[in-house]
Design a protein around this motif. Structure first.
Motif, PDB file in Angstrom:
ATOM      1  N   GLY A 110       0.787  -1.224   0.000  1.00 35.49           N
ATOM      2  CA  GLY A 110       0.000   0.000   0.000  1.00 35.49           C
ATOM      3  C   GLY A 110       0.814   1.268   0.000  1.00 35.49           C
ATOM      4  O   GLY A 110       0.297   2.344   0.292  1.00 35.49           O
ATOM      5  N   THR A 111       2.097   1.142  -0.324  1.00 37.25           N
ATOM      6  CA  THR A 111       2.975   2.312  -0.333  1.00 37.25           C
ATOM      7  C   THR A 111       3.867   2.266  -1.567  1.00 37.25           C
ATOM      8  O   THR A 111       3.907   1.287  -2.294  1.00 37.25           O
ATOM      9  CB  THR A 111       3.861   2.354   0.929  1.00 37.25           C
ATOM     10  OG1 THR A 111       4.597   1.119   1.028  1.00 37.25           O
ATOM     11  CG2 THR A 111       3.032   2.517   2.182  1.00 37.25           C
ATOM     12  N   GLY A 112       4.601   3.350  -1.789  1.00 32.40           N
ATOM     13  CA  GLY A 112       5.523   3.405  -2.911  1.00 32.40           C
ATOM     14  C   GLY A 112       4.922   4.068  -4.136  1.00 32.40           C
ATOM     15  O   GLY A 112       3.756   4.461  -4.152  1.00 32.40           O
ATOM     16  N   ASN A 113       5.741   4.196  -5.173  1.00 41.06           N
ATOM     17  CA  ASN A 113       5.361   4.927  -6.378  1.00 41.06           C
ATOM     18  C   ASN A 113       5.120   4.033  -7.591  1.00 41.06           C
ATOM     19  O   ASN A 113       5.083   4.518  -8.720  1.00 41.06           O
ATOM     20  CB  ASN A 113       6.445   5.954  -6.717  1.00 41.06           C
ATOM     21  CG  ASN A 113       6.548   7.065  -5.691  1.00 41.06           C
ATOM     22  OD1 ASN A 113       5.554   7.428  -5.066  1.00 41.06           O
ATOM     23  ND2 ASN A 113       7.741   7.593  -5.491  1.00 41.06           N
ATOM     24  N   SER A 114       4.946   2.747  -7.371  1.00 39.79           N
ATOM     25  CA  SER A 114       4.702   1.837  -8.484  1.00 39.79           C
ATOM     26  C   SER A 114       3.375   2.161  -9.176  1.00 39.79           C
ATOM     27  O   SER A 114       2.489   2.797  -8.598  1.00 39.79           O
ATOM     28  CB  SER A 114       4.649   0.391  -7.978  1.00 39.79           C
ATOM     29  OG  SER A 114       3.499   0.205  -7.157  1.00 39.79           O
ATOM     30  N   VAL A 148      11.715   6.109 -12.755  1.00 44.82           N
ATOM     31  CA  VAL A 148      10.936   7.305 -13.086  1.00 44.82           C
ATOM     32  C   VAL A 148      10.081   7.056 -14.322  1.00 44.82           C
ATOM     33  O   VAL A 148       8.995   7.620 -14.465  1.00 44.82           O
ATOM     34  CB  VAL A 148      11.857   8.527 -13.270  1.00 44.82           C
ATOM     35  CG1 VAL A 148      12.712   8.402 -14.528  1.00 44.82           C
ATOM     36  CG2 VAL A 148      11.042   9.816 -13.293  1.00 44.82           C
ATOM     37  N   GLU A 149      10.526   6.178 -15.228  1.00 44.05           N
ATOM     38  CA  GLU A 149       9.732   5.860 -16.410  1.00 44.05           C
ATOM     39  C   GLU A 149       8.387   5.257 -16.024  1.00 44.05           C
ATOM     40  O   GLU A 149       7.371   5.520 -16.674  1.00 44.05           O
ATOM     41  CB  GLU A 149      10.493   4.899 -17.328  1.00 44.05           C
ATOM     42  CG  GLU A 149      11.714   5.485 -17.997  1.00 44.05           C
ATOM     43  CD  GLU A 149      12.977   5.389 -17.164  1.00 44.05           C
ATOM     44  OE1 GLU A 149      14.061   5.646 -17.706  1.00 44.05           O
ATOM     45  OE2 GLU A 149      12.883   5.074 -15.956  1.00 44.05           O
ATOM     46  N   GLU A 150       8.368   4.438 -14.985  1.00 43.57           N
ATOM     47  CA  GLU A 150       7.122   3.827 -14.543  1.00 43.57           C
ATOM     48  C   GLU A 150       6.176   4.871 -13.963  1.00 43.57           C
ATOM     49  O   GLU A 150       4.962   4.848 -14.226  1.00 43.57           O
ATOM     50  CB  GLU A 150       7.400   2.734 -13.509  1.00 43.57           C
ATOM     51  CG  GLU A 150       6.144   2.042 -13.015  1.00 43.57           C
ATOM     52  CD  GLU A 150       6.429   0.828 -12.137  1.00 43.57           C
ATOM     53  OE1 GLU A 150       5.499   0.352 -11.474  1.00 43.57           O
ATOM     54  OE2 GLU A 150       7.586   0.361 -12.113  1.00 43.57           O
ATOM     55  N   ILE A 151       6.718   5.798 -13.180  1.00 46.79           N
ATOM     56  CA  ILE A 151       5.893   6.869 -12.616  1.00 46.79           C
ATOM     57  C   ILE A 151       5.286   7.701 -13.737  1.00 46.79           C
ATOM     58  O   ILE A 151       4.084   7.996 -13.745  1.00 46.79           O
ATOM     59  CB  ILE A 151       6.734   7.755 -11.684  1.00 46.79           C
ATOM     60  CG1 ILE A 151       7.272   6.944 -10.493  1.00 46.79           C
ATOM     61  CG2 ILE A 151       5.917   8.946 -11.180  1.00 46.79           C
ATOM     62  CD1 ILE A 151       8.260   7.707  -9.623  1.00 46.79           C
TER      63      ILE A 151
END
Length: 364
Positions: A110-114, A148-151
């Motif tokens: 439930g955390t992170g920038n994925s 960063v590409e995924e974000i």
């Protein structure tokens, strides 16, 4: 209240203050882990009635830019903001953030920038806010693992789906932001339009890279904690353990001698203007932000209407050039490498003291 566009890369019009709503709600005040969670270190916060009064007073003064996050008060801040904007949703620019989630005990899923967590988070924020879109959506903190590409790809997908209108990076270092801006431009993805960072007379390190980068790339900047966490109000006393307010909250870190000098100068300017130290500190940020770039906006975080009125009164204060210069000088931070080395190397080339070599302290 006046208005600006949020950076040169958008036509998004926002008020000259953003209302930070980390104090909207009281869930964090009851949490046993609150003292260990950055976003919960806000005391008891404001209950629903007081939060509504703050919101309505801000709106009556012309405020349109409202900033929240899913983690503030464990989701309660978003719920209250959603309730307050419901009668006139499209009038407001609603900004919220994801990364840390709403759980009292954050977990790996439930955390992170994925992409997984971003999609889950935006759907949950839309429900709490009671809206079908978010005007400005931020990655709250870098999580050190998500490319960063995924974000950026996930931001682009959300913009194309109409769930968010703009996207930005909060508390990211300048090199990550500038790389993200370039990648989004090269791949034809929705752009990164702004940054969030702490900035005040007590915290000017963004002068080294973040603010010059934002200006050069045309990004907006939301500048949080313009009163240095309360330090610049003049209510804190310096002690062996740091700066304390009524023997309670402690603010550590930073150059204690410089902070003391900054507060002394703020008090002196306040006496000259007839305003409060808070008025002076906010007036400096507003003017400095205006000169530093287009769409640089202080994020104010009042807990009650009295604090909000203090912020609003600061809109009437204009510091003289001499007062600005004194505050600039006492609060300036060394820019460090490579800026200082470059200035030395260019000095004979550009004419020494009469040339155009770069400054060696933060931008005045």
């Amino acid at each position: 209240m006046r208005y600006t566009v949020f950076g040169r890369g958008t036509g998004l019009r926002v008020s000259e203050y953003a209302l930070g709503t980390g104090n909207f709600g009281t869930r964090a005040g009851d949490d046993p882990l609150g003292s260990d969670l950055l976003w919960a270190r806000r005391g008891a916060g404001a209950d629903r009635d007081e939060s509504r009064k703050v919101f309505e007073r801000f709106a009556e003064a012309g405020g349109t830019f409202v900033d929240t996050a899913d983690c503030y008060q464990f989701g309660e801040s978003e719920e209250l903001v959603g309730e307050f904007i419901a009668a006139d949703r499209d009038h407001f620019v609603v900004s919220t953030k994801f990364t840390n989630g709403t759980a009292r005990r954050p977990d790996v899923s439930g955390t992170g920038n994925s992409r997984k967590n971003m999609i889950r988070s935006v759907e949950a924020s839309l429900r709490r806010l009671g809206t079908d879109h978010i005007d400005l959506y931020w990655a709250h903190f870098p999580d050190t693992v998500t490319p960063v590409e995924e974000i950026l790809a996930a931001f682009d997908a959300l913009v194309r789906a109409g769930k968010i209108l703009y996207a930005g990076l909060s508390n990211f270092p300048a090199w990550r932001v500038s790389r993200a801006v370039a990648i989004a431009e090269l791949r034809g993805w929705s752009p990164v339009v702004g940054i969030q960072t702490e900035y005040s007379l007590a915290q000017r390190t963004p002068d080294r890279e973040l603010l010059p980068m934002a200006d050069s790339l045309g990004l907006g900047a939301a500048l949080w904690s313009p009163l240095g966490g309360g330090l610049l109000t003049g209510l804190y006393q310096r002690g062996a353990d740091g700066w304390t307010s009524a023997g309670k909250r402690v603010i550590r870190g930073g150059d204690a001698q410089q902070r003391a000098a900054v507060i002394d100068e703020i008090l002196a300017v306040a006496k000259e203007t007839g305003g409060t130290p808070a008025h002076v500190a906010i007036a400096w940020v507003r003017e400095h932000a205006r000169r530093a770039g287009t769409g640089f906006v202080p994020v104010i975080g009042p807990r009650n209407t009295a604090q909000l009125d203090d912020y609003l009164e600061a809109l009437e204060l204009t510091l003289t050039e001499e007062q600005q210069a004194r505050l600039n000088a006492v609060s300036a931070v060394p820019l460090g490498a490579p800026h200082e080395v470059s200035a030395i190397a260019l000095d004979p080339v550009l004419g020494g003291a009469d040339g155009v070599a770069a400054p060696t302290t933060s931008v005045a």
